[in-house]
Design a protein around this motif. Structure first.
Motif, PDB file in Angstrom:
ATOM      1  N   ASP A  62       0.859  -1.179   0.000  1.00 12.00           N
ATOM      2  CA  ASP A  62       0.000   0.000   0.000  1.00 12.00           C
ATOM      3  C   ASP A  62       0.897   1.230   0.000  1.00 12.00           C
ATOM      4  N   GLY A  63       1.149   1.766  -1.200  1.00  9.62           N
ATOM      5  CA  GLY A  63       2.043   2.903  -1.341  1.00  9.62           C
ATOM      6  C   GLY A  63       2.195   3.262  -2.807  1.00  9.62           C
ATOM      7  N   GLY A  64       3.162   4.096  -3.107  1.00 11.88           N
ATOM      8  CA  GLY A  64       3.405   4.512  -4.479  1.00 11.88           C
ATOM      9  C   GLY A  64       4.532   3.737  -5.131  1.00 11.88           C
ATOM     10  N   ASP A  65       4.992   4.246  -6.278  1.00  9.90           N
ATOM     11  CA  ASP A  65       6.044   3.562  -7.028  1.00  9.90           C
ATOM     12  C   ASP A  65       7.306   3.370  -6.199  1.00  9.90           C
ATOM     13  N   GLY A  66       7.670   4.396  -5.415  1.00  9.53           N
ATOM     14  CA  GLY A  66       8.871   4.284  -4.599  1.00  9.53           C
ATOM     15  C   GLY A  66       8.782   3.167  -3.584  1.00  9.53           C
ATOM     16  N   THR A  67       7.614   3.024  -2.962  1.00 10.01           N
ATOM     17  CA  THR A  67       7.427   1.958  -1.973  1.00 10.01           C
ATOM     18  C   THR A  67       7.533   0.587  -2.626  1.00 10.01           C
ATOM     19  N   VAL A  68       6.895   0.437  -3.779  1.00  6.97           N
ATOM     20  CA  VAL A  68       6.970  -0.850  -4.496  1.00  6.97           C
ATOM     21  C   VAL A  68       8.424  -1.164  -4.836  1.00  6.97           C
ATOM     22  N   GLY A  69       9.157  -0.152  -5.301  1.00  2.44           N
ATOM     23  CA  GLY A  69      10.560  -0.367  -5.646  1.00  2.44           C
ATOM     24  C   GLY A  69      11.388  -0.782  -4.447  1.00  2.44           C
ATOM     25  N   HIS A  70      11.156  -0.173  -3.291  1.00  2.00           N
ATOM     26  CA  HIS A  70      11.917  -0.534  -2.082  1.00  2.00           C
ATOM     27  C   HIS A  70      11.581  -1.966  -1.637  1.00  2.00           C
ATOM     28  N   VAL A  71      10.322  -2.371  -1.787  1.00  5.46           N
ATOM     29  CA  VAL A  71       9.952  -3.743  -1.437  1.00  5.46           C
ATOM     30  C   VAL A  71      10.657  -4.731  -2.366  1.00  5.46           C
ATOM     31  N   LEU A  72      10.646  -4.441  -3.668  1.00  3.63           N
ATOM     32  CA  LEU A  72      11.306  -5.337  -4.622  1.00  3.63           C
ATOM     33  C   LEU A  72      12.822  -5.355  -4.404  1.00  3.63           C
ATOM     34  N   SER A  73      13.398  -4.204  -4.048  1.00  7.58           N
ATOM     35  CA  SER A  73      14.838  -4.160  -3.760  1.00  7.58           C
ATOM     36  C   SER A  73      15.174  -5.035  -2.557  1.00  7.58           C
ATOM     37  N   ALA A  74      14.290  -5.011  -1.542  1.00  4.27           N
ATOM     38  CA  ALA A  74      14.502  -5.857  -0.365  1.00  4.27           C
ATOM     39  C   ALA A  74      14.405  -7.333  -0.735  1.00  4.27           C
ATOM     40  N   LEU A  75      13.430  -7.682  -1.575  1.00  3.66           N
ATOM     41  CA  LEU A  75      13.319  -9.071  -2.036  1.00  3.66           C
ATOM     42  C   LEU A  75      14.586  -9.483  -2.787  1.00  3.66           C
ATOM     43  N   TYR A  76      15.091  -8.576  -3.605  1.00  5.08           N
ATOM     44  CA  TYR A  76      16.259  -8.871  -4.451  1.00  5.08           C
ATOM     45  C   TYR A  76      17.515  -9.115  -3.614  1.00  5.08           C
ATOM     46  N   THR A  77      17.651  -8.364  -2.516  1.00  2.00           N
ATOM     47  CA  THR A  77      18.853  -8.515  -1.686  1.00  2.00           C
ATOM     48  C   THR A  77      18.696  -9.597  -0.623  1.00  2.00           C
ATOM     49  N   SER A  78      17.513 -10.200  -0.552  1.00  2.00           N
ATOM     50  CA  SER A  78      17.294 -11.280   0.415  1.00  2.00           C
ATOM     51  C   SER A  78      17.929 -12.571  -0.096  1.00  2.00           C
ATOM     52  N   SER A  79      17.907 -13.583   0.745  1.00  2.19           N
ATOM     53  CA  SER A  79      18.443 -14.886   0.344  1.00  2.19           C
ATOM     54  C   SER A  79      17.393 -15.738  -0.362  1.00  2.19           C
ATOM     55  N   CYS A  80      16.192 -15.190  -0.532  1.00  2.00           N
ATOM     56  CA  CYS A  80      15.103 -15.945  -1.159  1.00  2.00           C
ATOM     57  C   CYS A  80      15.245 -15.909  -2.680  1.00  2.00           C
ATOM     58  N   PRO A  81      15.302 -17.038  -3.367  1.00  4.59           N
ATOM     59  CA  PRO A  81      15.412 -17.041  -4.835  1.00  4.59           C
ATOM     60  C   PRO A  81      14.154 -16.448  -5.468  1.00  4.59           C
ATOM     61  N   PRO A  82      14.296 -15.718  -6.588  1.00  2.09           N
ATOM     62  CA  PRO A  82      13.158 -15.028  -7.209  1.00  2.09           C
ATOM     63  C   PRO A  82      11.966 -15.919  -7.513  1.00  2.09           C
ATOM     64  N   GLU A  83      12.211 -17.173  -7.876  1.00  7.88           N
ATOM     65  CA  GLU A  83      11.092 -18.062  -8.194  1.00  7.88           C
ATOM     66  C   GLU A  83      10.243 -18.386  -6.969  1.00  7.88           C
ATOM     67  N   GLN A  84      10.745 -18.056  -5.782  1.00  7.91           N
ATOM     68  CA  GLN A  84       9.981 -18.281  -4.556  1.00  7.91           C
ATOM     69  C   GLN A  84       9.430 -16.977  -3.949  1.00  7.91           C
ATOM     70  N   TRP A  85       9.600 -15.877  -4.641  1.00  7.59           N
ATOM     71  CA  TRP A  85       9.065 -14.616  -4.141  1.00  7.59           C
ATOM     72  C   TRP A  85       7.543 -14.676  -4.114  1.00  7.59           C
ATOM     73  N   PRO A  86       6.914 -14.011  -3.148  1.00  9.41           N
ATOM     74  CA  PRO A  86       5.454 -13.928  -3.158  1.00  9.41           C
ATOM     75  C   PRO A  86       4.969 -13.061  -4.315  1.00  9.41           C
ATOM     76  N   SER A  87       3.742 -13.288  -4.763  1.00  9.02           N
ATOM     77  CA  SER A  87       3.128 -12.395  -5.732  1.00  9.02           C
ATOM     78  C   SER A  87       2.868 -11.049  -5.062  1.00  9.02           C
ATOM     79  N   ILE A  88       2.805  -9.995  -5.856  1.00  7.73           N
ATOM     80  CA  ILE A  88       2.677  -8.640  -5.334  1.00  7.73           C
ATOM     81  C   ILE A  88       1.320  -8.055  -5.699  1.00  7.73           C
ATOM     82  N   VAL A  89       0.691  -7.410  -4.736  1.00  9.61           N
ATOM     83  CA  VAL A  89      -0.522  -6.621  -4.966  1.00  9.61           C
ATOM     84  C   VAL A  89      -0.164  -5.161  -4.718  1.00  9.61           C
ATOM     85  N   VAL A  90      -0.464  -4.283  -5.678  1.00 12.82           N
ATOM     86  CA  VAL A  90      -0.147  -2.866  -5.535  1.00 12.82           C
ATOM     87  C   VAL A  90      -1.429  -2.074  -5.303  1.00 12.82           C
ATOM     88  N   LEU A  91      -1.526  -1.414  -4.141  1.00  9.95           N
ATOM     89  CA  LEU A  91      -2.639  -0.514  -3.834  1.00  9.95           C
ATOM     90  C   LEU A  91      -2.117   0.913  -4.018  1.00  9.95           C
TER      91      LEU A  91
END
Length: 326
Positions: A62-91
Motif C-alpha cells: 500500500d504505497g506509491g512507485d517508490g514503496t513498491v521499488g523498495h519492497v522489490l529491492s529488499a526481495l532482491y537482496t534477500s536470500s530468497c530465490p526469485p522463483e519463490q518470491w510472493p506475488s505482489i498486490v499494488v494498492l
C-alpha cells in the motif's frame, strides 16, 4: 508456501497521510503480525526479510512507485530465490502510481482488503496475475546493493523531476495538479529563450546496449521502463517489428532534437510515425542491459541514483515478478 497474504502499509505515502482508522483497524484484526507499517527504508527491508520467513504467497504493498521499488529491492537482496518470491498486490497510494496503472489491483482501503480476503477464501487469490521484469540498477561501490523500479531516466527527465519535487509545488497542489504544474513549468522553460538552450544542449552520456556502444552524442533525454503501459495512452517508445521484447523499453533523444514539438505531440499519444522513426535524433528499442557512463544522476521511480565510483551505472532486466490484478 502458505496461502496467506501480508500487507506493507507506507504511512508516508501521499494518499495515506490522512489515515483511515477503520481501514487500519481492519488490517490489524485481519492480518495480525502480517500487517506492517514501516517508517524508514531500513525498517521496511527488515520487515520484508521477516515476512519471507512466514512463507506467504502474496505481499500487498500500500504505497506509491517508490514503496513498491523498495519492497522489490529488499526481495532482491534477500536470500530468497526469485522463483519463490510472493506475488505482489499494488494498492495505489503514492505521489506517483505508474506501476499501479500497469499492474495494479485497482482498489484501495477496506474494499481492497475485502476483495483479497474473499479471493483467499475461494482459493482464487492468485487467479489473475501479470508478470513483469523490473529494472535493476547497479552501481560500483554502492553499499546497499541494487535498486529496483520500473521507470527511469536522465537528462530533461531529471530536470523535470527536480521541478516536480519543488516544495512550492508539492505543498500547494494535489498530485494531478502538481503533474500539470510541472508540465507547465517545463514547457515554459523550453519555450523561454533564457532557459531553452540549457535544456536542449543535453548532457554527455555514453550508452551501451547489450554490449554494443551506441553512436556518440549528447543526450537531451533518456528514458527506460519495464512497464507495458503508461497512463492516458502515453507511450514514448517503439521498436522494430522484427525486434523481440528484451524486457526494457528505452527512448534516446539527442541534444537539440529537430521537430521536438511534433515529436512530443505524437509520443504523448502513443504514436511513432515513420518520419520520427527515421530521424537519427530519436532512437528507441528494447534491451536486456543498458550501461550508462555519465556524471549525471539517474532517476528511478523518483529516487535519485548517482553513478557509481567508476562513473557508470547498469540498468538490466530483472527477475520475473507476478502482480495480482483485479
Amino acid at each position: 508456501m502458505s496461502d496467506r497474504f501480508a500487507l506493507i502499509y507506507n504511512p508516508r505515502s501521499r494518499r495515506n497521510l490522512k489515515a483511515d482508522p477503520k481501514y487500519l483497524e481492519l488490517a490489524g484484526k485481519m492480518l495480525g503480525p502480517l500487517f506492517c507499517s514501516p517508517r524508514t527504508h531500513a525498517a521496511l527491508r527488515q520487515q520484508v526479510y521477516a515476512l519471507l520467513q512466514q512463507k506467504i504467497s502474496c505481499l500487498v504493498v500500500d504505497g506509491g512507485d517508490g514503496t513498491v521499488g523498495h519492497v522489490l529491492s529488499a526481495l532482491y537482496t534477500s536470500s530468497c530465490p526469485p522463483e519463490q518470491w510472493p506475488s505482489i498486490v499494488v494498492l495505489p497510494s503514492g505521489n506517483t502510481n505508474l506501476i499501479a496503472t500497469d499492474v495494479g489491483f485497482g482498489k484501495r482501503g477496506i474494499e481492497a482488503l475485502q476483495i483479497l480476503q474473499a479471493r483467499l477464501a475461494s482459493g482464487r487469490l492468485l487467479s489473475d496475475v501479470r508478470r513483469r521484469q523490473p529494472l535493476v540498477v547497479t552501481r560500483d561501490g554502492q553499499k546497499d546493493g541494487a535498486s529496483l523500479g520500473f521507470f527511469g531516466g536522465l537528462g530533461a527527465f531529471g530536470r523535470g523531476i527536480e521541478i516536480a519535487h519543488d516544495p512550492k509545488i508539492l505543498k500547494n497542489y494535489s498530485h494531478d495538479a502538481a503533474v500539470m504544474a510541472t508540465l507547465f513549468v517545463t514547457a515554459w522553460q523550453l519555450l523561454s529563450p533564457k532557459h531553452r538552450r540549457g535544456w536542449l544542449e543535453g548532457t554527455k552520456v555514453t550508452v551501451e546496449r547489450d554490449g554494443e556502444v551506441l553512436p556518440e552524442q549528447d543526450h537531451f533525454l533518456f528514458l527506460c521502463t519495464a512497464l507495458h503501459r503508461l497512463p492516458h495512452g502515453i507511450w514514448p517508445f517503439w521498436q522494430n517489428l522484427k525486434e523481440a521484447d528484451r524486457g526494457i523499453s528505452y527512448l534516446d533523444v539527442a541534444a537539440f532534437p529537430p521537430h521536438l514539438g511534433r515529436a512530443v505531440w505524437n509520443l504523448l499519444r502513443g504514436k511513432a510515425p515513420q518520419w520520427l522513426r527515421q530521424n537519427a535524433a530519436y532512437r528507441s528499442g528494447s534491451a536486456t542491459e543498458l550501461v550508462l557512463r555519465t556524471d549525471q544522476s539517474f532517476i528511478l521511480d523518483g529516487e535519485v541514483l548517482p553513478p557509481g565510483q567508476d562513473g557508470s551505472l547498469t540498468v538490466s532486466a530483472g527477475p520475473v515478478v507476478s502482480f495480482v490484478h483485479v
